[in-house]
Write an enzyme that holds these catalytic residues in place. Sequence first.
Site, PDB file in Angstrom:
ATOM      1  N   LYS A 232      -7.578   4.089 -13.106  1.00  0.00           N
ATOM      2  CA  LYS A 232      -6.281   3.505 -12.747  1.00  0.00           C
ATOM      3  C   LYS A 232      -5.988   2.289 -13.626  1.00  0.00           C
ATOM      4  O   LYS A 232      -4.873   2.113 -14.110  1.00  0.00           O
ATOM      5  CB  LYS A 232      -6.266   3.134 -11.253  1.00  0.00           C
ATOM      6  CG  LYS A 232      -6.176   4.382 -10.374  1.00  0.00           C
ATOM      7  CD  LYS A 232      -6.489   4.144  -8.916  1.00  0.00           C
ATOM      8  CE  LYS A 232      -6.583   5.508  -8.205  1.00  0.00           C
ATOM      9  NZ  LYS A 232      -7.046   5.417  -6.824  1.00  0.00           N
TER      10      LYS A 232
ATOM     11  N   GLN B 183      -8.788   1.105  -2.682  1.00  0.00           N
ATOM     12  CA  GLN B 183      -9.503   2.346  -3.019  1.00  0.00           C
ATOM     13  C   GLN B 183     -10.305   2.829  -1.805  1.00  0.00           C
ATOM     14  O   GLN B 183     -11.118   2.090  -1.257  1.00  0.00           O
ATOM     15  CB  GLN B 183     -10.436   2.091  -4.226  1.00  0.00           C
ATOM     16  CG  GLN B 183     -11.139   3.332  -4.719  1.00  0.00           C
ATOM     17  CD  GLN B 183     -10.178   4.391  -5.267  1.00  0.00           C
ATOM     18  OE1 GLN B 183      -9.267   4.089  -6.030  1.00  0.00           O
ATOM     19  NE2 GLN B 183     -10.367   5.639  -4.855  1.00  0.00           N
TER      20      GLN B 183
ATOM     21  N   ASP C  91       0.515   3.978  -2.709  1.00  0.00           N
ATOM     22  CA  ASP C  91      -0.219   5.207  -2.383  1.00  0.00           C
ATOM     23  C   ASP C  91       0.583   6.085  -1.415  1.00  0.00           C
ATOM     24  O   ASP C  91       0.260   7.259  -1.228  1.00  0.00           O
ATOM     25  CB  ASP C  91      -1.566   4.851  -1.712  1.00  0.00           C
ATOM     26  CG  ASP C  91      -2.738   5.001  -2.675  1.00  0.00           C
ATOM     27  OD1 ASP C  91      -2.592   5.740  -3.678  1.00  0.00           O
ATOM     28  OD2 ASP C  91      -3.790   4.385  -2.424  1.00  0.00           O
TER      29      ASP C  91
END
Length: 283
Positions: free
Chosen positions: A52, A96, A119
């Site tokens: 990322k 994460q 997300d």
Amino acid sequence: MAIRIDGKKISQDIKDELKVKTEELKKEGISPCLAVIQVGNDPASTVYVGNKKKACAYIGIDSRAFELPAETTEEELLALIRDLNEDDSVHGILVQLPIPDHMDEKKVIHAISPLKDVDGFHPESVGALSIGEPGFVSCTPAGIIQLLKRTGISIDGKECVIVGRSNIVGKPMSMLLLKENGTVTVCHSHTKNLKEVCRRADILVAAIGKPKFFDESYVKDGAVVIDVGIHRGADNKLCGDVDYDSVEGKVSAITPVPGGVGPMTIAMLMNNCVESAVRMCKS
Ligand code: NDP
């Protein structure tokens, strides 16, 4: 012969488009910024976070990494999220997953401001998707819609069957296909006659997490097959939920593993981040 839907190329195209857009935003004084939080040092998470950061660097998005020790308390993590929610220079916040067991994943996801929920996991984002309001969409299913559109595959009026009903793949996928005017069926582990239902599909999305589960007996002639699964076999090679070699001769288009759905997830995360900067700074 089946079209091999090239997720590697399509994700690269999206990243290149975002790079241009980010350069333009910077000229207007807007600098997209993503905060990435990792708690503990799970090796797979470290690889994902690294990818990322690399994608951010390529596009020109600032990435702020927070690598917290595994012993971090839930309250410490929530306090960091609160600070980032308040920080106007941060446009996207990503925690994460998985996080350590002593933390409540739901509580952590709910703590992220929906305005920065790149997300697309916050209940407000999920709700917005289901009633067709603007909000962030979970990256993997959003990437699948891009794969279909950019390969010239129409969804309108098509019989779409999704196997898997997780919150991050199956459910948002159903909403997105519905939005594109597909006729949508969602299957799961209690579905009766799974094979028959799958054989009705013009577009079959396989997301169950079982290596090479779907062979040619699950697909109809000319179907489009999207393989979300990702597994490392005993031979160390990656494979999906679909037995590629078995179905390839029967379908009109299929995503390979690797190089299909996988690369799209990060591209869409980057897209959400740039979109967030635009929304926050231009509205
Ligand atoms: P989950 O384990 O959360 O969900 C699996 C779903 O599949 C559940 O709804 C389950 O049903 C259903 N299922 C399991 N076995 C069967 C079966 N035999 N028949 C019918 N349905 C079944 O998985 P995820 O959605 O998180 O992930 C699915 C796959 O996609 C995994 O391989 C994962 O690694 C991969 N993935 C890939 C991503 C990418 O970027 N390429 C991103 C996210 C996931 P029930 O609800 O009844 O239990």
